[in-house]
Design a protein around this motif. Structure first.
Motif, PDB file in Angstrom:
ATOM      1  N   ILE A  20      -4.803   0.658  -7.976  1.00 18.25           N
ATOM      2  CA  ILE A  20      -4.432  -0.865  -7.730  1.00 18.25           C
ATOM      3  C   ILE A  20      -4.329  -1.427  -9.172  1.00 18.25           C
ATOM      4  CG2 ILE A  20      -4.815  -3.135  -7.075  1.00 18.25           C
ATOM      5  CD1 ILE A  20      -5.798  -1.880  -4.653  1.00 18.25           C
ATOM      6  N   ARG A  23      -1.479   0.226 -11.261  1.00 23.00           N
ATOM      7  CA  ARG A  23      -0.056  -0.184 -10.878  1.00 23.00           C
ATOM      8  C   ARG A  23       0.032  -1.616 -11.428  1.00 23.00           C
ATOM      9  NH1 ARG A  23       0.610  -0.087  -4.717  1.00 23.00           N
ATOM     10  NH2 ARG A  23      -1.009   1.547  -5.062  1.00 23.00           N
ATOM     11  N   TYR A  24      -0.737  -2.641 -11.200  1.00 19.20           N
ATOM     12  CA  TYR A  24      -0.601  -3.796 -11.334  1.00 19.20           C
ATOM     13  C   TYR A  24      -1.181  -4.406 -12.701  1.00 19.20           C
ATOM     14  CZ  TYR A  24       0.945  -3.931  -6.632  1.00 19.20           C
ATOM     15  OH  TYR A  24       1.742  -3.726  -5.466  1.00 19.20           O
ATOM     16  N   ALA A  31      -8.791  -5.617  -9.835  1.00 17.08           N
ATOM     17  CA  ALA A  31      -8.213  -4.706  -8.813  1.00 17.08           C
ATOM     18  C   ALA A  31      -9.259  -4.580  -7.514  1.00 17.08           C
ATOM     19  CB  ALA A  31      -8.310  -3.385  -9.449  1.00 17.08           C
ATOM     20  N   ALA A  34      -9.005  -7.440  -5.171  1.00 15.99           N
ATOM     21  CA  ALA A  34      -7.484  -7.060  -4.658  1.00 15.99           C
ATOM     22  C   ALA A  34      -7.684  -5.919  -3.321  1.00 15.99           C
ATOM     23  CB  ALA A  34      -6.298  -6.883  -5.550  1.00 15.99           C
ATOM     24  N   LYS A  53       0.162 -11.915  -7.930  1.00 16.62           N
ATOM     25  CA  LYS A  53       1.368 -11.070  -7.476  1.00 16.62           C
ATOM     26  C   LYS A  53       0.896  -9.696  -6.914  1.00 16.62           C
ATOM     27  CE  LYS A  53       5.172  -8.447 -10.015  1.00 16.62           C
ATOM     28  NZ  LYS A  53       5.753  -7.887 -11.400  1.00 16.62           N
ATOM     29  N   CYS A  54      -0.154  -9.377  -7.189  1.00 19.40           N
ATOM     30  CA  CYS A  54      -0.615  -7.949  -6.573  1.00 19.40           C
ATOM     31  C   CYS A  54      -1.135  -8.266  -5.194  1.00 19.40           C
ATOM     32  CB  CYS A  54      -1.784  -7.395  -7.381  1.00 19.40           C
ATOM     33  SG  CYS A  54      -2.813  -6.177  -6.517  1.00 19.40           S
ATOM     34  N   SER A  57       1.894  -8.697  -2.929  1.00 19.63           N
ATOM     35  CA  SER A  57       2.511  -7.384  -2.562  1.00 19.63           C
ATOM     36  C   SER A  57       1.925  -6.891  -1.597  1.00 19.63           C
ATOM     37  CB  SER A  57       2.598  -6.601  -3.741  1.00 19.63           C
ATOM     38  OG  SER A  57       1.308  -6.057  -4.187  1.00 19.63           O
TER      39      SER A  57
END
Length: 65
Positions: A20, A23-24, A31, A34, A53-54, A57
């Motif tokens: 994570i 990727r973000y 992370a 998230a 944003k993460c 998603s």
């Protein structure tokens, strides 16, 4: 507040957090938030745009809206 521990095997959570974060482009700290919010279907509170944003998603509810 009562303290609860996370029963997920540490290596699995670590791999997900690293993925994570990469990727973000999040810090490991963000992370981890998230990943936990996604796994627990929890609401996440943040003003950080990248973390918002993460989370969105992953269909994680984020406040403030």
């Amino acid at each position: 507040m009562p303290i609860e521990t996370d029963d997920l095997p540490r290596h699995r959570a670590s791999n997900d957090i690293i993925d994570i974060g990469r990727r973000y482009q999040l810090t490991a700290y963000d992370a981890a938030y998230a990943e936990l919010a996604r796994r627990e279907s929890a609401t996440l509170a943040t003003f950080d745009d990248a973390l918002r944003k993460c989370a969105k998603s992953f269909n994680v509810k984020v406040i403030p809206v």
